[in-house]
Design an enzyme around this catalytic site. Structure first.
Site, PDB file in Angstrom:
ATOM      1  N   GLU A 200       0.884   3.984   1.854  1.00 17.38           N
ATOM      2  CA  GLU A 200       1.260   4.315   3.250  1.00 17.38           C
ATOM      3  C   GLU A 200       2.519   3.381   3.619  1.00 17.38           C
ATOM      4  OE1 GLU A 200      -3.292   5.178   2.648  1.00 17.38           O
ATOM      5  OE2 GLU A 200      -1.692   3.247   2.961  1.00 17.38           O
TER       6      GLU A 200
ATOM      7  N   CYS B 232      -0.725  -0.906   7.690  1.00 11.03           N
ATOM      8  CA  CYS B 232      -0.037   0.422   7.862  1.00 11.03           C
ATOM      9  C   CYS B 232       0.508   1.479   8.535  1.00 11.03           C
ATOM     10  CB  CYS B 232      -0.917   1.275   5.838  1.00 11.03           C
ATOM     11  SG  CYS B 232      -0.782   0.586   4.635  1.00 11.03           S
TER      12      CYS B 232
ATOM     13  N   CYS C 290      -4.437   1.376   6.214  1.00 11.60           N
ATOM     14  CA  CYS C 290      -5.025  -0.336   7.277  1.00 11.60           C
ATOM     15  C   CYS C 290      -3.960  -0.113   8.122  1.00 11.60           C
ATOM     16  CB  CYS C 290      -5.077  -0.972   5.798  1.00 11.60           C
ATOM     17  SG  CYS C 290      -3.724  -1.332   5.574  1.00 11.60           S
TER      18      CYS C 290
ATOM     19  N   HIS D  12       0.542  -0.849   0.008  1.00 12.41           N
ATOM     20  CA  HIS D  12      -0.529  -0.380   0.208  1.00 12.41           C
ATOM     21  C   HIS D  12       0.785   1.368  -0.115  1.00 12.41           C
ATOM     22  CE1 HIS D  12      -3.351  -2.256   2.319  1.00 12.41           C
ATOM     23  NE2 HIS D  12      -3.066  -2.576   0.854  1.00 12.41           N
TER      24      HIS D  12
END
Length: 167
Positions: A54, A85, A82, A52
């Protein structure tokens, strides 16, 4: 970070998300803002379902900057991180977070999409389980609709025409 800075940086992160989408990735974008609250040190779009925006940004930042410096930096991201992250941000020692759209609101836009099985676990809950403080701003109503519009168009199109699998 002033409201103007928050909105400006979120709009930049959303542009990074748009670039990721235009390159065939999910529309998530993140930037790392320096302690001066103006300088953008890193930008990262989503790569895939386990890389992801992040978490990739936080790992890169941890390799390039000292933990004390990162403690005064801000990760600005389009959608609430999430659990993966948020944990990566915590371990990278990035001390502040700004996000535009909640994970729960994202679930409302994506539905039960196989490519984005969202976790209903707020980042504040993840951070609260740790031993250091991560300051959080979000969601941000002034920019939320712009971020939601990008996701709405992407996930609607993705449900109508799923990506082709390699033979």
């Amino acid at each position: 970070m002033s409201p103007d800075q928050v909105n400006r940086h979120l709009r930049r992160a959303n542009e990074v998300a748009r670039q990721a989408m235009n390159q065939g990735h999910h529309p998530f974008g993140a930037i790392l803002v320096a302690p001066d609250l103006e300088t953008v040190l890193l930008e990262q779009g989503n790569v895939d379902t386990v890389n992801h925006a992040e978490s990739v940004l936080a790992r890169i930042a941890a390799g390039q900057y000292a933990p004390d410096f990162l403690g005064d930096c801000t990760l600005v991201t389009t959608v609430e991180p999430c659990a993966m992250c948020a944990g990566t941000q915590y371990w990278a020692n990035i001390g502040k977070l700004v996000f535009g759209l909640t994970e729960r609101r994202l679930l409302g836009l994506t539905g039960n999409h196989a490519e984005n099985p969202t976790l209903d676990l707020p980042c504040r809950t993840v951070f609260a389980a740790g031993q250091k403080t991560i300051r959080v701003i979000g969601p941000v109503p002034e920019v939320e609709a712009e971020i939601a519009a990008l996701h709405s168009s992407f996930w609607t199109a993705a449900q109508v025409a799923p990506p082709k699998l390699a033979p």
